[in-house]
Every structure is written in C-alpha cells, then in structure tokens.
Design a protein around this motif. Sequence first.
Motif, mmCIF file in Angstrom:
data_model
loop_
_atom_site.group_PDB
_atom_site.id
_atom_site.type_symbol
_atom_site.label_atom_id
_atom_site.label_comp_id
_atom_site.label_asym_id
_atom_site.label_seq_id
_atom_site.Cartn_x
_atom_site.Cartn_y
_atom_site.Cartn_z
ATOM 1 N N THR A 238 1.125 20.897 -41.145
ATOM 2 C CA THR A 238 1.601 20.869 -39.763
ATOM 3 C C THR A 238 2.470 19.658 -39.462
ATOM 4 O O THR A 238 3.138 19.609 -38.426
ATOM 5 C CB THR A 238 0.408 20.865 -38.774
ATOM 6 N N GLY A 239 2.427 18.660 -40.345
ATOM 7 C CA GLY A 239 3.166 17.432 -40.108
ATOM 8 C C GLY A 239 2.519 16.541 -39.068
ATOM 9 O O GLY A 239 3.163 15.656 -38.495
ATOM 10 N N VAL A 240 1.237 16.753 -38.827
ATOM 11 C CA VAL A 240 0.484 15.997 -37.824
ATOM 12 C C VAL A 240 -0.593 15.176 -38.529
ATOM 13 O O VAL A 240 -1.318 15.693 -39.379
ATOM 14 C CB VAL A 240 -0.167 16.937 -36.786
ATOM 15 N N SER A 241 -0.720 13.909 -38.173
ATOM 16 C CA SER A 241 -1.705 13.031 -38.803
ATOM 17 C C SER A 241 -3.066 13.120 -38.106
ATOM 18 O O SER A 241 -3.157 13.393 -36.908
ATOM 19 C CB SER A 241 -1.228 11.580 -38.767
ATOM 20 N N ILE A 242 -4.114 12.868 -38.878
ATOM 21 C CA ILE A 242 -5.471 12.762 -38.372
ATOM 22 C C ILE A 242 -5.743 11.293 -38.065
ATOM 23 O O ILE A 242 -5.663 10.441 -38.952
ATOM 24 C CB ILE A 242 -6.488 13.295 -39.406
ATOM 25 N N GLY A 243 -6.047 11.000 -36.799
ATOM 26 C CA GLY A 243 -6.334 9.627 -36.398
ATOM 27 C C GLY A 243 -7.822 9.452 -36.160
ATOM 28 O O GLY A 243 -8.388 10.058 -35.249
ATOM 29 N N ILE A 244 -8.466 8.639 -36.980
ATOM 30 C CA ILE A 244 -9.907 8.409 -36.864
ATOM 31 C C ILE A 244 -10.156 7.398 -35.750
ATOM 32 O O ILE A 244 -9.720 6.242 -35.835
ATOM 33 C CB ILE A 244 -10.496 7.878 -38.185
ATOM 34 N N GLU A 245 -10.886 7.827 -34.696
ATOM 35 C CA GLU A 245 -11.175 6.903 -33.610
ATOM 36 C C GLU A 245 -12.470 6.151 -33.878
ATOM 37 O O GLU A 245 -13.456 6.724 -34.332
ATOM 38 C CB GLU A 245 -11.294 7.628 -32.265
ATOM 39 N N ASN A 246 -12.440 4.866 -33.592
ATOM 40 C CA ASN A 246 -13.646 4.036 -33.635
ATOM 41 C C ASN A 246 -14.397 4.230 -32.321
ATOM 42 O O ASN A 246 -13.905 3.895 -31.251
ATOM 43 C CB ASN A 246 -13.277 2.566 -33.841
ATOM 44 N N VAL A 247 -15.577 4.834 -32.411
ATOM 45 C CA VAL A 247 -16.367 5.140 -31.218
ATOM 46 C C VAL A 247 -17.805 4.682 -31.429
ATOM 47 O O VAL A 247 -18.174 4.226 -32.512
ATOM 48 C CB VAL A 247 -16.328 6.649 -30.898
ATOM 49 N N TRP A 248 -18.633 4.860 -30.433
ATOM 50 C CA TRP A 248 -20.025 4.430 -30.525
ATOM 51 C C TRP A 248 -20.861 5.503 -31.230
ATOM 52 O O TRP A 248 -21.694 6.171 -30.623
ATOM 53 C CB TRP A 248 -20.574 4.142 -29.138
ATOM 54 N N ASN A 249 -20.620 5.660 -32.517
ATOM 55 C CA ASN A 249 -21.317 6.669 -33.323
ATOM 56 C C ASN A 249 -22.109 6.040 -34.469
ATOM 57 O O ASN A 249 -22.557 6.754 -35.369
ATOM 58 C CB ASN A 249 -20.317 7.693 -33.867
ATOM 59 N N LYS A 250 -22.243 4.709 -34.452
ATOM 60 C CA LYS A 250 -22.979 3.965 -35.480
ATOM 61 C C LYS A 250 -22.426 4.241 -36.889
ATOM 62 O O LYS A 250 -23.152 4.159 -37.887
ATOM 63 C CB LYS A 250 -24.483 4.297 -35.422
ATOM 64 N N PHE A 251 -21.145 4.514 -36.966
ATOM 65 C CA PHE A 251 -20.511 4.928 -38.215
ATOM 66 C C PHE A 251 -19.145 4.265 -38.315
ATOM 67 O O PHE A 251 -18.436 4.146 -37.317
ATOM 68 C CB PHE A 251 -20.384 6.449 -38.225
ATOM 69 N N LEU A 252 -18.781 3.816 -39.517
ATOM 70 C CA LEU A 252 -17.524 3.082 -39.728
ATOM 71 C C LEU A 252 -17.447 1.936 -38.725
ATOM 72 O O LEU A 252 -16.509 1.816 -37.937
ATOM 73 C CB LEU A 252 -16.318 4.022 -39.595
#
Length: 282
Positions: free
Chosen positions: A148-162
Amino acid sequence: MKKGINIWSFPGDASISDCIQTAKQAGFEGIELSLNGEGELSLSATDQEVRDIQGRLEEAGIEIAGLATGLYWDYPMTSARPEIRTKALDVCKKQLELAAAFGVDTILVIPGAVGVDFIPDSEVTDYEVAYERAQEAIAHLLPYAESTGVSIGIENVWNKFLVSPLELRSFIDSFNSEYIGSYFDVGNVVQNGYPEQWVRILGHRIKKVHFKDYRRQAGGLHGFVDLLAGDVNYPAVMEALQAIDYDNYVTAEMIPPYTHHSKQIIFNTSKAMDAILGRSLE
C-alpha cells in the motif's frame, strides 16, 4: 512541521464534517481521523464514504494528518486468543487500505499489551510472549504495508510493553524495513521518562508525532493536561525534533475534552502549538 489535531480531541458525538470545520477555523493544517468499529469511517467503510470525507477535507482546505484507531485496545495483537489476534490483523489491513485511499503515509498501531491498568479486567500477557506475538503480527503485516505504500507507526502507550526508547528502537530495527517506525507520543512517556531523550534515540525512525502534556504529580489519566500546562519540556522536545530533521505532522491529541464549551480546547490547543512551533513570533 505541520500542525494537526486528532479527532479524539472533539466531543464524541461530533461528526467528521463538524470536526473538520472546527479544525480549519482554529488554524490547523490537518486533522487526524480514526478508524472505528461502527459509525463514520468504520471497518465497513465504502469507497463512496471515503470520497465523501475527502470532499469535505478538500472543501475546507485541510489535510488528513494521519489515521489512528482505538480498536487495538479491544483486539490486541498479543492476545492469548487466536481469533482476537486475527481480528487485530484485519483491523490493521483495513487501516492500511483506508490510509492509502486517503493518501496518508503512516498509520498509528498499538502492537499489543502486557497489561492495561485503565481497562478493567484486561488480559495480562507474559512479556516475552507478548514480544514474540507482536513481532509475528508485524512481520505478517509488513508486506501489506509495503504493497500500500503506507508505513506502520508503533505508538508508545500505557501498555507495559516496549517501555524504553532503546527497546522500541530494537523492536523497530528487528524488521529491517522502512515501512515500520515510531508514532511517537510526547506526553505518554513523561510519567517515567523524558520525551526529548526518546526523540534523540529513535531519530529517523519517528514517522509521526503526537503532542500531549502531562503533570507527573497528578498521576494516572488525571495527569493529562492542556499543552504547556504540564511537565513536558517543549523547548527541549522541539530542539530534539529539529536535530533529527523531523518535518512531518505534529498532531495534538487532547484528552479528555472540556466538559463545557468543548470546542474551546481546539482553539486553545492551536494557540499553544503556535507558541511551541515558534509561529506566534512570526
């Protein structure tokens, strides 16, 4: 950098058309829309519905700044239930499809969770298992992102992960793809870190930025406050963003909206962003 506002900053019953008009009146260059389970811009959105929204954007002279979704809280990629993980993949594929139709370069993705304190009875997942499942999910999705030419942006959220910039950087780099990066939220890291440090460490991996502010002393969700009213060192954040040559949207995500005169938060946020971006001096 361009100035955007997230649609979650508006009252929940506001239509996309009304939000677009208010965002334009307040001086924003773009509005970040959200993929929902039902209603406007839902998982069953048709091509005509997308064209209608595009028409409203063009009529108002405003861009779409990004495409977010809150559905990953309901369908985490790290769930122990295979059917939930499959649903999460389907959500992301639809998000990528819609983003491509709108001409959005990056979507906001939450890659699962170890635990979520603000969702009652939410599933708790072993950290290593969550990491493995998240890697598997993103690896599955990257070919769709590339097509699709669209990037996946990983958001830093309050999920106790990354939970650290070093870990998020390693997670992103493990895929060796230009179609995955960071959807960096400034306010979400203030509780246990310093956003300007995250910016420097993530560097070119940052594809989109959310502006929020947070007051540590308040704690919890009550700590989120108006821009410039919290503990974010915005001069340091701007210096760090400029140092990495970031020139995409900075999009305010204001939660919660005001109880009364709810539109006012949009105008107040626009003025605060002008000050942060140095536009008030022009």
